[in-house]
Write a protein that holds these residues in place. Structure first.
Motif, mmCIF file in Angstrom:
data_model
loop_
_atom_site.group_PDB
_atom_site.id
_atom_site.type_symbol
_atom_site.label_atom_id
_atom_site.label_comp_id
_atom_site.label_asym_id
_atom_site.label_seq_id
_atom_site.Cartn_x
_atom_site.Cartn_y
_atom_site.Cartn_z
ATOM 1 N N GLY A 87 -4.006 -0.721 -15.723
ATOM 2 C CA GLY A 87 -3.716 -0.821 -14.312
ATOM 3 C C GLY A 87 -4.723 -1.713 -13.607
ATOM 4 N N LEU A 88 -4.438 -2.035 -12.353
ATOM 5 C CA LEU A 88 -5.304 -2.916 -11.566
ATOM 6 C C LEU A 88 -5.939 -2.137 -10.424
ATOM 7 N N HIS A 89 -7.210 -2.444 -10.168
ATOM 8 C CA HIS A 89 -7.936 -1.823 -9.065
ATOM 9 C C HIS A 89 -8.211 -2.886 -8.011
ATOM 10 N N ILE A 90 -7.716 -2.649 -6.782
ATOM 11 C CA ILE A 90 -7.866 -3.604 -5.690
ATOM 12 C C ILE A 90 -9.002 -3.121 -4.789
ATOM 13 N N ALA A 91 -9.997 -3.971 -4.602
ATOM 14 C CA ALA A 91 -11.190 -3.588 -3.846
ATOM 15 C C ALA A 91 -11.287 -4.360 -2.544
ATOM 16 N N GLN A 92 -12.208 -3.924 -1.698
ATOM 17 C CA GLN A 92 -12.442 -4.588 -0.425
ATOM 18 C C GLN A 92 -12.784 -6.052 -0.662
ATOM 19 N N GLY A 93 -12.195 -6.933 0.144
ATOM 20 C CA GLY A 93 -12.359 -8.368 -0.039
ATOM 21 C C GLY A 93 -11.133 -9.043 -0.600
ATOM 22 N N ALA A 94 -10.120 -8.232 -0.962
ATOM 23 C CA ALA A 94 -8.903 -8.777 -1.580
ATOM 24 C C ALA A 94 -7.823 -9.104 -0.563
ATOM 25 N N ASP A 95 -8.172 -9.277 0.700
ATOM 26 C CA ASP A 95 -7.174 -9.659 1.702
ATOM 27 C C ASP A 95 -6.450 -10.938 1.269
ATOM 28 N N SER A 96 -5.114 -10.944 1.437
ATOM 29 C CA SER A 96 -4.250 -12.080 1.087
ATOM 30 C C SER A 96 -4.105 -12.272 -0.422
ATOM 31 N N LEU A 97 -4.342 -11.236 -1.195
ATOM 32 C CA LEU A 97 -4.116 -11.275 -2.644
ATOM 33 C C LEU A 97 -2.619 -11.324 -2.939
ATOM 34 N N LEU A 98 -2.234 -12.140 -3.922
ATOM 35 C CA LEU A 98 -0.862 -12.175 -4.436
ATOM 36 C C LEU A 98 -0.870 -11.825 -5.914
ATOM 37 N N LEU A 99 -0.019 -10.875 -6.309
ATOM 38 C CA LEU A 99 0.228 -10.551 -7.705
ATOM 39 C C LEU A 99 1.708 -10.808 -7.959
ATOM 40 N N GLU A 100 2.022 -11.685 -8.904
ATOM 41 C CA GLU A 100 3.418 -12.057 -9.138
ATOM 42 C C GLU A 100 3.677 -12.244 -10.626
ATOM 43 N N GLY A 101 4.835 -11.746 -11.082
ATOM 44 C CA GLY A 101 5.291 -12.010 -12.440
ATOM 45 C C GLY A 101 4.455 -11.359 -13.519
ATOM 46 N N GLY B 177 3.483 2.816 -10.446
ATOM 47 C CA GLY B 177 3.093 3.435 -9.204
ATOM 48 C C GLY B 177 1.959 2.719 -8.498
ATOM 49 N N ALA B 178 1.711 3.149 -7.254
ATOM 50 C CA ALA B 178 0.646 2.562 -6.437
ATOM 51 C C ALA B 178 0.018 3.648 -5.578
ATOM 52 N N TRP B 179 -1.310 3.513 -5.346
ATOM 53 C CA TRP B 179 -2.061 4.498 -4.581
ATOM 54 C C TRP B 179 -2.964 3.761 -3.601
ATOM 55 N N PHE B 180 -2.746 4.008 -2.306
ATOM 56 C CA PHE B 180 -3.494 3.266 -1.292
ATOM 57 C C PHE B 180 -4.859 3.883 -1.000
ATOM 58 N N GLY C 75 0.168 0.193 -16.161
ATOM 59 C CA GLY C 75 -0.539 1.185 -15.370
ATOM 60 C C GLY C 75 -0.165 0.992 -13.915
ATOM 61 N N GLY C 76 -0.893 1.658 -13.034
ATOM 62 C CA GLY C 76 -0.601 1.553 -11.617
ATOM 63 C C GLY C 76 -1.538 0.590 -10.909
ATOM 64 N N ILE C 77 -1.334 0.471 -9.604
ATOM 65 C CA ILE C 77 -2.211 -0.325 -8.755
ATOM 66 C C ILE C 77 -2.902 0.636 -7.800
ATOM 67 N N GLY C 78 -4.223 0.709 -7.898
ATOM 68 C CA GLY C 78 -5.008 1.571 -7.031
ATOM 69 C C GLY C 78 -5.879 0.744 -6.103
ATOM 70 N N TYR C 79 -6.144 1.282 -4.914
ATOM 71 C CA TYR C 79 -6.903 0.560 -3.898
ATOM 72 C C TYR C 79 -8.173 1.338 -3.542
ATOM 73 N N ASP C 80 -9.211 0.612 -3.153
ATOM 74 C CA ASP C 80 -10.423 1.212 -2.616
ATOM 75 C C ASP C 80 -10.126 1.955 -1.320
ATOM 76 N N ASP C 81 -11.005 2.882 -0.982
ATOM 77 C CA ASP C 81 -10.928 3.565 0.300
ATOM 78 C C ASP C 81 -11.598 2.702 1.360
ATOM 79 N N ASN C 82 -11.067 1.494 1.521
ATOM 80 C CA ASN C 82 -11.552 0.526 2.495
ATOM 81 C C ASN C 82 -10.363 -0.227 3.065
ATOM 82 N N SER C 83 -10.581 -0.942 4.134
ATOM 83 C CA SER C 83 -9.524 -1.752 4.718
ATOM 84 C C SER C 83 -9.232 -2.947 3.815
ATOM 85 N N ILE C 84 -7.981 -3.044 3.348
ATOM 86 C CA ILE C 84 -7.522 -4.156 2.503
ATOM 87 C C ILE C 84 -6.133 -4.539 3.008
ATOM 88 N N ASN C 85 -5.951 -5.778 3.408
ATOM 89 C CA ASN C 85 -4.737 -6.158 4.124
ATOM 90 C C ASN C 85 -4.054 -7.378 3.497
#
Length: 343
Positions: free
Chosen positions: A97-111, A137-140, A116-126
């Motif tokens: 799975g992938l872990h998305i952390a703070q600083g990943a604003d405007s990230l694109l994942l394609e194809g 699955g995904a978990w914000f 696994g799932g996509i999980g995010y930090d407990d921070n603002s990520i937009n």
């Protein structure tokens, strides 16, 4: 004789190169007009470490180790998640799975096929966009408004599980996905805080589709689930298709929904509650079930319908033909067909 030997050597070298590439995954990093190539299962990690915000990473088919976390606004594009997504090739398989952390604003994942799932930090990520991927699955993971995930989207994905938007998220987009789980939150707080657009998806989950979804537009979807809501208010629920003949809409507005449509009568070829690559999710009667914009409900409605086979937006090699001998002029006929799409 010499020409024949040379020709054979060229063909063998070309085929050997193709085999080597197939066995040795490649990641290409594009940065400020320059290109750098990384090889091997760890090439995704190496290219990511060398990247900065705004760069593009192109992953070939094959198996890839992922970075421990993604904290940059890069564009990561694979060859597709279907087993035959690139025609003559196979899929781009991310081993975990992938872990998305703070600083990943405007990230694109394609194809990508994400094992696994996509999980995010407990921070603002937009402004994270996930397009034409397989994921479990995904978990914000947003414990406060300051850690809200805003303007994020999942489009044309196969989501083999649920999506936990806990607890805060605004202006979210779920469009043309096949989802085998529900949109849920395990805590008694809102999980979609408002202004989400949930449009043209297929919800295969056999139980409850939504828990704590508020102030959102829910339209043109197809629901196999037996219940719709657990605690959801202020939503607009229009032109959705339901297998169940009786739906509790709660304290929400609703209109023009299709109730009591047998599951066997909806799709060209589909059964059960699991995602299956062999199923055909086209409607048997697209003219009977019309959405809010005048097109059919489900994946193939709207101005940009679902793309069969999940092909990403970058050009794909769909066929190649190499002659076994030169022509009368001593040239070797080689035909390679490349297909691209505009979205």
């Amino acid at each position: 004789m010499k020409k024949s030997i040379l020709l054979t050597a060229i063909i063998c070298s070309f085929l050997a190169l193709q085999t080597a590439i197939a066995q040795n995954p490649v990641t290409t990093l594009q940065h400020n007009g320059t290109t750098q190539t990384f090889y091997g299962q760890n090439s995704f990690v190496d290219a990511y470490n060398a990247s900065i915000n705004g760069d593009m990473l192109y992953l070939s088919t094959g198996f890839f180790t992922s970075p421990p976390s993604i904290a940059k606004g890069v564009k990561i594009i694979g060859a597709g998640h279907f087993p035959d997504s690139a025609g003559v090739a196979k899929r781009t398989f991310i081993l975990t799975g992938l872990h998305i952390a703070q600083g990943a604003d405007s990230l694109l994942l394609e194809g990508l096929y994400i094992n696994g799932g996509i999980g995010y930090d407990d921070n603002s990520i937009n402004y994270v966009k996930v397009l034409r991927c397989w994921l479990n699955g995904a978990w914000f993971n947003s414990s406060s408004e300051t850690a809200s995930k805003n303007n994020c989207s999942y489009e044309e994905c196969f989501i083999n599980g649920g999506i936990d938007f806990s607890h805060y998220g605004n202006n979210l987009l779920l469009k043309h996905n096949i989802i085998s789980g529900g949109i849920f939150d395990n805590a008694s707080v809102v999980n979609i805080n408002g202004n989400a657009l949930i449009d043209g998806n297929i919800f295969l989950y056999y139980y409850r589709a939504f828990t704590y979804v508020n102030s959102s537009i829910i339209q043109n979807n197809i629901f196999i689930s037996i219940n719709l809501f657990n605690y959801g208010v202020g939503n607009s629920i229009n032109n959705n298709l339901f297998v169940q003949s009786s739906i509790y809409f709660g304290i929400n507005s609703y209109s023009n929904n299709y109730l009591g449509i047998p599951q066997a009568d909806i799709f060209v070829s589909q059964s059960g509650n699991e995602i299956d690559y062999t199923h055909d999710y086209h409607l048997q009667h697209p003219d009977l079930y019309i959405g809010t914009d005048g097109t059919q409900v489900g994946l193939y409605g709207g101005s940009i319908p679902f793309k069969d086979k999940g092909k990403p937006s970058n050009p794909q090699v769909i066929s190649k033909n190499i002659a076994t001998e030169t022509d009368a002029n001593g040239n070797l006929p080689i035909s390679i067909t490349v297909e691209a799409q505009d979205n």
